[in-house]
Design a protein around this motif. Structure first.
Motif, short mmCIF file in Angstrom:
data_model
loop_
_atom_site.label_atom_id
_atom_site.label_comp_id
_atom_site.label_asym_id
_atom_site.label_seq_id
_atom_site.Cartn_x
_atom_site.Cartn_y
_atom_site.Cartn_z
N LEU A 161 6.88 7.67 1.83
CA LEU A 161 7.74 6.47 1.78
C LEU A 161 9.21 6.87 1.60
O LEU A 161 10.02 6.67 2.48
CB LEU A 161 7.26 5.56 0.64
CG LEU A 161 7.87 4.17 0.61
CD1 LEU A 161 7.59 3.42 1.89
CD2 LEU A 161 7.34 3.37 -0.58
N GLU A 215 -0.59 7.66 -6.49
CA GLU A 215 0.53 6.80 -6.88
C GLU A 215 0.22 6.18 -8.25
O GLU A 215 -0.74 5.43 -8.38
CB GLU A 215 0.71 5.69 -5.84
CG GLU A 215 1.87 4.77 -6.17
CD GLU A 215 2.00 3.58 -5.22
OE1 GLU A 215 0.98 2.95 -4.90
OE2 GLU A 215 3.13 3.28 -4.84
N LYS A 259 2.23 -15.74 1.38
CA LYS A 259 1.10 -15.72 0.44
C LYS A 259 1.41 -14.71 -0.67
O LYS A 259 1.36 -13.50 -0.46
CB LYS A 259 -0.20 -15.33 1.15
CG LYS A 259 -1.41 -15.63 0.29
CD LYS A 259 -2.58 -14.72 0.55
CE LYS A 259 -2.53 -13.43 -0.18
NZ LYS A 259 -2.41 -13.46 -1.64
N MET A 301 2.14 -10.69 0.15
CA MET A 301 3.04 -10.05 -0.80
C MET A 301 2.33 -9.41 -1.99
O MET A 301 1.29 -9.90 -2.42
CB MET A 301 4.03 -11.09 -1.35
CG MET A 301 4.77 -11.91 -0.30
SD MET A 301 5.59 -10.92 0.98
CE MET A 301 6.58 -9.83 0.00
P1 NAD Z 1 -2.58 -5.19 -3.12
O1 NAD Z 1 -2.79 -4.41 -1.86
O2 NAD Z 1 -3.65 -5.20 -4.12
O3 NAD Z 1 -2.26 -6.73 -2.78
C1 NAD Z 1 -1.21 -7.11 -1.92
C2 NAD Z 1 -1.52 -8.48 -1.32
O4 NAD Z 1 -2.64 -8.37 -0.43
C3 NAD Z 1 -1.88 -9.57 -2.31
O5 NAD Z 1 -1.19 -10.75 -1.95
C4 NAD Z 1 -3.38 -9.73 -2.13
O6 NAD Z 1 -3.84 -11.03 -2.47
C5 NAD Z 1 -3.52 -9.48 -0.64
N1 NAD Z 1 -4.86 -9.11 -0.18
C6 NAD Z 1 -5.94 -8.70 -0.91
N2 NAD Z 1 -6.99 -8.45 -0.09
C7 NAD Z 1 -6.56 -8.67 1.17
C8 NAD Z 1 -7.17 -8.55 2.47
N3 NAD Z 1 -8.43 -8.13 2.61
N4 NAD Z 1 -6.43 -8.85 3.55
C9 NAD Z 1 -5.14 -9.24 3.44
N5 NAD Z 1 -4.52 -9.39 2.24
C10 NAD Z 1 -5.21 -9.09 1.12
O7 NAD Z 1 -1.21 -4.61 -3.69
P2 NAD Z 1 -0.54 -4.89 -5.12
O8 NAD Z 1 -1.38 -4.22 -6.15
O9 NAD Z 1 -0.24 -6.34 -5.22
O10 NAD Z 1 0.86 -4.12 -4.98
C11 NAD Z 1 1.08 -2.80 -5.36
C12 NAD Z 1 1.15 -1.87 -4.17
O11 NAD Z 1 2.13 -2.35 -3.24
C13 NAD Z 1 1.59 -0.46 -4.52
O12 NAD Z 1 0.78 0.47 -3.84
C14 NAD Z 1 3.01 -0.38 -3.99
O13 NAD Z 1 3.46 0.93 -3.69
C15 NAD Z 1 2.93 -1.25 -2.80
N6 NAD Z 1 4.28 -1.73 -2.42
C16 NAD Z 1 4.85 -1.24 -1.28
C17 NAD Z 1 6.16 -1.62 -0.93
C18 NAD Z 1 6.85 -1.08 0.31
O14 NAD Z 1 7.87 -1.63 0.71
N7 NAD Z 1 6.34 -0.02 0.93
C19 NAD Z 1 6.84 -2.52 -1.75
C20 NAD Z 1 6.21 -2.99 -2.92
C21 NAD Z 1 4.92 -2.59 -3.23
#
Ligand code: NAD
Length: 467
Positions: A398, A370, A167, A141
């Protein structure tokens, strides 16, 4: 309050603590237990073990549990909303709404099922299509809407017979841990588990052979790593990633009524929503008026800690995002005109006043990337063909919205936008019975709707000879 991980039905203190920062103050206000690799492996094993019994319960058995789960979360709404207000920031009313949506999503999916279907039947054969659970689902998440986004995975995955390990993002672990603690009292052990980490367990969950499905919501960059990690064991996956949604205003739109809605769609959660409006296009003759009305909205917006009901816009969720948006604002100052906003509110929290920007080229960073923050570019256009091309000239796909007095025209233009969802005269409506997902680099797979449930199942064809 002391929070726990939930592993195999046990509330576990973990191997260390993560500080949790209140983005409205910039100070640590609590801490969360964190898991390590050994606890993650324990959770995966427990999830596999619980899966057999959970699947055997069938829809009717699982339905009862999911309703109990929803009711138990609902009964802790105030506590949950208070935690969301502290860890992710934002108006308390919005935090309560996040809990209400979570509860409603669980209730909606509790009442769904995927029936088997006879595809063909004759004297000589019968062909039946069935859906069975995939197994262990890892729900990874982001921090912007920690529990609503989780419920869009939890409801469909659990009702179709899978078990789920959640997670949360390291900056918003507490609301998910609270959901886990509630689950401990209502769900069988191992059906739902929580693993908070310090950004170090996602890769393990993505690669482990016993995890059948990775349901990931987060940035496109991390989504690509998830895709690579899932390849090794050919896992099923859902990727809900970033967006750069357009709002296209047509020349017949009633600006007085439309602009407040567009402003709200752009600035909700301080712009930190995947589906937030991230680019506005207005007919060139209307551009000045659109900018003026959006700037009025920005000047009138009340910023501050969401505990005060007068405050409509909260902070950026974490220091990294705050600094990223500030850097983008500095770049934008050189590339265009910031008409209003873009200032840091002194006092310790991660607040930035909502900014409206004009005079940007299509190549400007704020137009291409973005922003995930309260800074909105407004661009003029000369004809509909060119604005459709410019809307589609993005690696993202999206959502998006069209604003017009003529619904037919709105649908015509919407039908030319390359993205998973396009709204007309509204933005961000996501009913549980309608699937959503991203086109292009905004994602793969679907959530919600029948298709969102199907994505958590394996389709099995039973093909019978009758002659
Ligand atoms: P992020 O990609 O930095 O992190 C998301 C999750 O991935 C975290 O829980 C993180 O710990 C985990 N993570 C980190 N490295 C990983 C790896 N190597 N493998 C698997 N998991 C890993 O994203 P963020 O900064 O938390 O969220 C913001 C982004 O999420 C924005 O780009 C937003 O547009 C997107 N988002 C998309 C939707 C949708 O429905 N399309 C909804 C909400 C947010």
């Amino acid at each position: 309050m002391s929070y726990s991980l939930l592993i195999d039905g046990r509330k576990v203190q973990g191997v260390g603590r993560i500080d949790v920062i209140d983005p409205s103050t910039g100070s640590v206000f609590d801490s969360a237990p964190r898991a390590d690799e050994a606890l993650a492996l324990e959770a995966i094993a427990a999830s596999s073990k619980a899966g057999k019994l959970w699947a055997a319960l069938g829809y009717a058995g699982r339905r009862v549990y999911l309703h109990d789960f929803a009711t138990a979360i609902e009964s802790r709404t105030e506590e949950m909303a208070a935690v969301l207000n502290r860890e992710r920031g934002g108006p308390l009313a919005e935090c309560r709404r996040e809990v209400a949506i979570t509860v409603a999503a669980l209730r909606h999916f509790a009442d769904q099922s995927l029936a088997s279907r006879v595809v063909r039947e004759s004297d000589v054969e019968r062909i039946i299509e069935q859906h069975y659970p995939q197994g262990v689902v890892a729900a990874i998440m982001p921090w912007n809407r920690p529990i609503t986004l989780l419920s869009f995975k939890l409801g469909p995955a659990l009702i179709t017979g899978n078990t789920v390990i959640a997670k949360p993002a390291p900056t918003t672990p507490l609301s998910t841990l609270l959901i886990g603690e509630i689950a401990a009292d209502v769900l069988p052990a191992g059906v739902f588990q929580t693993l908070a980490d310090q950004n170090d367990l996602g890769a393990l969950l993505t690669r482990h052979p016993s995890v059948a499905h990775v349901s990931f919501t987060g940035s496109t960059a991390t989504g690509k790593k998830v895709l690579a990690g899932a390849a090794d064991s050919l896992k099923r996956f859902t990727l809900e990633l970033g967006g750069n949604d357009v709002a296209i205003i047509l020349d017949d739109a009633d600006l007085e009524s439309v602009i407040p809605k567009i402003f709200q769609a752009a600035m909700i959660n301080a712009g930190q929503v995947c589906y937030a409006t991230k680019r506005v296009y207005a007919p060139r003759p209307m551009l000045d008026r659109v900018v003026e009305l959006l700037a009025d909205q920005a000047k009138g917006a009340r910023l501050g800690n969401g505990l005060d009901p007068a405050h409509q816009i909260g902070p950026l969720q974490n220091r990294m995002q705050f600094e990223k948006v500030l850097t983008l604002i500095e770049v934008t100052r050189k590339e265009g005109t910031i008409v209003v906003g873009g200032d840091v509110v002194e006092g310790g929290g991660y607040f930035i006043t909502p900014a409206i920007v004009r005079d940007l080229s299509d190549d400007a960073q704020l137009v291409r990337e973005e922003q995930f923050g309260p800074i909105l570019p407004v661009l003029g256009y000369d004809d509909l063909d060119s604005v459709v091309d410019r809307a589609n000239a993005s690696e993202y796909g999206l959502g998006g919205s069209i604003w017009t007095a003529d619904v037919k025209r709105g649908i015509d233009i919407a039908s030319r936008i390359e993205s998973g969802t396009v709204w007309v005269n509204r933005h961000m409506s996501l009913p549980f019975d309608v699937a959503f997902g991203g086109a292009k680099e905004s994602g793969m797979g679907l959530q919600n709707g029948v298709q969102g449930m199907e994505d958590f199942t394996q389709r099995r064809i039973v093909n019978v000879a009758l002659d």
